[in-house]
Design an enzyme around this catalytic site. Structure first.
Site, PDB file in Angstrom:
ATOM      1  N   ARG B 267       0.872  -1.170   0.000  1.00  0.00           N
ATOM      2  CA  ARG B 267       0.000   0.000   0.000  1.00  0.00           C
ATOM      3  C   ARG B 267       0.912   1.225   0.000  1.00  0.00           C
ATOM      4  NH1 ARG B 267      -0.561   2.614   4.818  1.00  0.00           N
ATOM      5  NH2 ARG B 267      -1.204   0.818   6.035  1.00  0.00           N
ATOM      6  N   HIS B 271      -2.849   4.601   5.196  1.00  0.00           N
ATOM      7  CA  HIS B 271      -3.951   3.646   5.455  1.00  0.00           C
ATOM      8  C   HIS B 271      -5.287   4.273   5.039  1.00  0.00           C
ATOM      9  CE1 HIS B 271      -6.626   0.835   7.395  1.00  0.00           C
ATOM     10  NE2 HIS B 271      -7.106   1.787   8.157  1.00  0.00           N
ATOM     11  N   TYR B 280       5.730   5.365  10.577  1.00  0.00           N
ATOM     12  CA  TYR B 280       6.014   3.943  10.756  1.00  0.00           C
ATOM     13  C   TYR B 280       6.762   3.270   9.599  1.00  0.00           C
ATOM     14  CZ  TYR B 280       1.478   3.626   8.276  1.00  0.00           C
ATOM     15  OH  TYR B 280       0.453   3.772   7.388  1.00  0.00           O
TER      16      TYR B 280
HETATM   17  C1  LIG Z   1     -12.471  -5.814  14.219  1.00  0.00           C
HETATM   18  C2  LIG Z   1     -11.727  -4.568  13.888  1.00  0.00           C
HETATM   19  N1  LIG Z   1     -10.658  -4.199  14.640  1.00  0.00           N
HETATM   20  C3  LIG Z   1      -9.996  -3.060  14.354  1.00  0.00           C
HETATM   21  C4  LIG Z   1     -10.371  -2.266  13.316  1.00  0.00           C
HETATM   22  C5  LIG Z   1      -9.636  -0.956  13.033  1.00  0.00           C
HETATM   23  N2  LIG Z   1      -8.876  -1.105  11.787  1.00  0.00           N
HETATM   24  C6  LIG Z   1      -9.352  -0.640  10.614  1.00  0.00           C
HETATM   25  S1  LIG Z   1      -8.360  -1.034   9.343  1.00  0.00           S
HETATM   26  C7  LIG Z   1      -7.267  -1.825  10.323  1.00  0.00           C
HETATM   27  C8  LIG Z   1      -6.062  -2.484   9.733  1.00  0.00           C
HETATM   28  C9  LIG Z   1      -6.419  -3.624   8.839  1.00  0.00           C
HETATM   29  O1  LIG Z   1      -5.300  -4.098   8.218  1.00  0.00           O
HETATM   30  P1  LIG Z   1      -5.348  -5.194   7.097  1.00  0.00           P
HETATM   31  O2  LIG Z   1      -6.231  -6.312   7.488  1.00  0.00           O
HETATM   32  O3  LIG Z   1      -3.934  -5.558   6.763  1.00  0.00           O
HETATM   33  O4  LIG Z   1      -6.034  -4.483   5.842  1.00  0.00           O
HETATM   34  P2  LIG Z   1      -5.554  -3.215   5.024  1.00  0.00           P
HETATM   35  O5  LIG Z   1      -6.084  -2.000   5.722  1.00  0.00           O
HETATM   36  O6  LIG Z   1      -4.072  -3.229   5.001  1.00  0.00           O
HETATM   37  O7  LIG Z   1      -6.151  -3.345   3.674  1.00  0.00           O
HETATM   38  C10 LIG Z   1      -7.669  -1.744  11.649  1.00  0.00           C
HETATM   39  C11 LIG Z   1      -6.898  -2.266  12.796  1.00  0.00           C
HETATM   40  C12 LIG Z   1     -11.485  -2.666  12.551  1.00  0.00           C
HETATM   41  N3  LIG Z   1     -11.951  -1.965  11.522  1.00  0.00           N
HETATM   42  N4  LIG Z   1     -12.129  -3.829  12.834  1.00  0.00           N
END
Ligand SMILES: Cc1ncc(C[n+]2csc(CCOP(=O)(O)OP(=O)(O)O)c2C)c(N)n1
Lengths: 343, 372
Positions: B267, B271, B280
């Site tokens: 990415r 985020h 980071y």
């Molecule tokens: C159950 C839950 N815990 C925490 C969050 C907060 N949160 C939103 S995105 C994210 C990171 C997700 O990372 P990843 O699965 O690698 O997906 P990416 O964003 O990299 O596409 C977090 C911790 C959430 N949306 N849902």
């Protein structure tokens, strides 16, 4: 035509009739197939309908609900079983964040006709995590319907309605009543929103649901010996609550007692008392009373009878709302009555 | 006493050391025994189409990012760098198949046919869902990490019960692999041999947390422990992603059960538009990944095939600009929902309690208006 069935058999009959009436209905849960469920509620259904429609699930509660959601997208009507009340928490997210909201999030374009069966409540002398009443967690969540049953007929009629409903329904089965018998007419399917007045009386209203309905009825019989008429309402639906029926009753009796096994704080009784206060304050002759579990974890079952609403605790509350002397203890409640005249 | 853990079956965990690639950085076509048989029909024109798709997806992303900065959208999770990881599999899907994705799947939404004026409403906070799920066969975007993987498995089980050859694709991030739901989804997919494809877009970060915090082994290794075959694919190589997805969909369609694809990608942006990646990760890392840009690679490959790149670029630009214009207009002209809609579609059968609240709300609003 009616038949005499236990509450467990009435549920079994409702499941069987739903499975044979609609081939998009299927059951999923732990041990529901070969074993017929730990309470034998699903006994024989896998033999009749096959393992494709009565599915033994791996031990994954979130997955039981989460995969049922996926099946709903394809038009299946899944009846998921959570084995015990205390085991529903791993599925909490899928129920409250997913099932409950999908219709709303999709502006009505996704339907979740899911039924989630949960044996609930205590008085079965079991070990921990097997006697809880977690209904308020779900009643607090918009998009879910939360219902219970107090008799075999109610269980049959409610479950049929739940499975036919396009809304997701949590059906809390009073496990301490699984083996009580009653007449069941299979043609009756009820709505999921109306409370039922199961005994009428003009002095006090007791609203109860599930296992406490019978306790309330027994209390009413005992009170009748002393010339007190108790109206007993089986709420049936916990969410939405049929406040109208309770308000109507309180207008006649002027007194309200709510009975349930769940802890007191932020519970169904909290909601009902608040709603009645909003809508019928001027009709109340006494402060409403709540006879519920205490705000503790469910206790070791050796002492559960001290925790659960009992006939005596109900009658004590009746005396308090009437401002009369307790006929067993002799305690005089006339000074604690807040509103209205003592009889 | 020691316990011997068997080594993973190499046939079930492909590309663990070096992700599967068929397009080199300079656009050379690398031979690949596993993927090549699934790319025989990809000629210059098919590759051009994949390229145009990626350009459009990127343009949608950059436009949305700008619209957020300009205050037209409340939030945007950018996918810059992940275009190939989405376009490759999206173009391998059949029309009847379903997608269950997260919140960063704009490429899937676009290619499934989401109406841009509805799509814009999600990120304007006007609606929770930006398309008709039944129409484009894609579930509403999912914010709860990993929850949708179970929905994908359930859908696939239902498709199988129906005797159809429809499949479900569920897509999620590297962070999601730590969530219990994803593990439960793998158990169920394996137990019921569900025709589901797991697509993990390993973009190296879960907000600020690097993938190493989620897993000590390559993510593609995990599903092998559930008996689910897995492929580790260069997620910036649209052809490799396309071929891997075709393999997985074919397996599912023909009764072969679930497959897991780890798309190794990056990415490049934050985020979301509220995030600061400088806290980071370092610039050198970002630059190393810019060198692996999924679009550049295809341009070079098309050049090698002798395509008229000037014409291809011009055509792609026209289509992308058109999309951006449409999206911007949708954002600018979208009307917020009526307040009364708060009460709509909570239940299939509206409850008396909620109808009462609707009336109370209306009466309150009317009373305010009457005095204004
Ligand atoms: C159950 C839950 N815990 C925490 C969050 C907060 N949160 C939103 S995105 C994210 C990171 C997700 O990372 P990843 O699965 O690698 O997906 P990416 O964003 O990299 O596409 C977090 C911790 C959430 N949306 N849902």
């Amino acid at each position: 035509m009616t038949e005499t069935l236990t509450l467990a058999k009435a549920i079994n009959a409702a499941l069987a009739d739903s499975l044979s009436g609609d081939d998009r209905v299927l059951l999923m849960g732990e041990d529901i197939g070969k074993l017929g469920g730990v309470f034998r509620v699903t006994d024989g259904l896998q033999d009749t309908f096959g393992p494709q429609r009565v599915i033994d699930a791996p031990l994954a509660e979130s997955a039981i609900i989460g995969t049922a959601i996926g099946m709903s997208y394809r038009g299946f009507r899944v009846v998921a079983e959570i084995q015990f009340d205390g085991f529903i928490y791993p599925a909490f997210d899928q129920i409250v964040a997913q099932v409950a909201k999908l219709r709303y999030r999709s502006q009505g374009r996704v339907t979740m006709p899911l039924t989630i069966r949960v044996p609930f409540g205590g008085a079965i002398g079991s070990v921990e995590h097997h006697s809880e009443s977690p209904e308020s967690y779900f009643a607090h969540t918009a998009g879910l319907r939360v219902v219970t049953a107090s008799t075999p007929q109610e269980a049959y009629s409610t479950l049929r309605a739940a499975i036919q409903s396009d809304d997701p329904v949590l059906f809390f089965e009073p496990k301490s009543k699984y083996y009580t018998k009653g007449e069941v007419d299979r043609t009756i399917v009820r709505d999921l929103e109306t409370a039922n007045i199961v005994a009428s009386g003009r002095d006090v209203t007791i609203a109860a649901y599930g296992p406490t309905v019978e306790t309330a009825l027994r209390a009413a019989i005992a009170a009748a010996d002393e010339g007190i008429e108790i109206e007993v309402i089986d709420l049936r639906s916990i969410s939405p609550l049929d406040v109208d029926t309770v308000v109507e009753s309180v207008r006649r009796t002027g007194r309200l007692i709510v009975a349930h096994e769940a802890p007191n704080e932020s519970s169904v009784s909290s909601e009902l008392v608040a709603s009645v206060a909003e809508r019928a304050f001027q009709h109340l002759e006494a402060a409403p009373e709540r006879v519920t579990g205490y705000d503790t974890p469910y206790p070791p079952s050796a002492v559960e009878h001290d925790y659960l609403p009992s006939i005596d605790r109900l009658l004590d509350a009746v005396d308090r709302t009437l401002g009369r002397r307790n006929s067993r203890t002799g305690l005089d409640y006339s000074s604690v009555t807040t509103v209205g005249a003592a009889r | 006493m020691s316990i011997t853990v068997p080594a993973p079956d190499p046939a079930l965990a492909v590309g663990l050391d070096v992700p599967l690639t068929v397009l080199d950085l300079d656009g050379t076509r690398l031979p690949n025994e596993l993927l090549d048989p699934h790319l025989t029909d990809i000629d210059e024109s098919a590759l051009t189409n994949l390229y145009v798709d990626m350009v459009r997806v990127r343009r949608l992303d950059t436009e949305a990012f700008a619209l957020t900065r300009q205050g037209h959208l409340v939030l945007w999770p950018p996918l810059l760098g992940q275009e190939a990881a989405q376009v490759g599999p999206a173009r391998a899907l059949g029309e009847q198949d379903w997608v269950f994705g997260s919140y960063r799947e704009h490429g899937f939404a676009l290619l499934r046919g989401a109406d841009m004026s509805e799509f814009a409403r999600i990120w304007k906070a006007y609606a929770h869902s930006g398309w008709d799920p039944q129409e484009i066969r894609m579930a509403p975007s999912q914010i709860i990490i990993g929850a949708q993987t179970l929905h994908g498995v359930g859908y696939a089980m239902a498709a199988k019960m129906d005797g159809s050859d429809d499949v479900a694709l569920t897509t999620f991030g590297d962070g999601a692999t730590s969530e219990g739901d994803v593990s439960e989804a793998l158990v169920w997919a394996s137990t019921f041999q569900a025709p589901v494809v797991f697509l993990c877009q390993n973009n190296q970060y879960a907000i600020s947390e690097p993938v190493a915090l989620q897993s000590g082994v390559p993510l593609a290794l995990r599903p092998t422990g559930f008996g689910i075959p897995s492929m580790r694919v260069d997620g910036n190589d649209v052809l490799a992603m396309h071929a891997a997805a075709r393999i997985a969909f074919d397996r599912a369609r023909s009764g072969g059960g679930p497959t897991f694809i780890e798309a190794v990608t990056y990415r490049r942006g934050p985020h979301t538009t509220t995030d600061d990646p400088k806290r980071y990760r370092d610039r050198a890392e970002e630059e190393a990944w810019i060198a692996k840009d999924p679009l550049d690679r295809v341009e070079r490959a098309l050049e090698r095939m002798g395509a008229n790149m000037e014409a291809v670029r011009a055509e792609a630009k026209i289509r992308a600009d058109q999309l951006a214009k449409e999206f911007r207009a949708a954002c600018e002209h979208a009307e917020p929902p009526l307040a009364d809609a708060i009460f709509d579609q909570v239940y299939a059968q509206p409850t008396r309690r909620l109808e009462r609240q609707r009336l109370e709300h209306q009466a309150f609003v009317n009373s305010i208006e009457a005095t204004a």
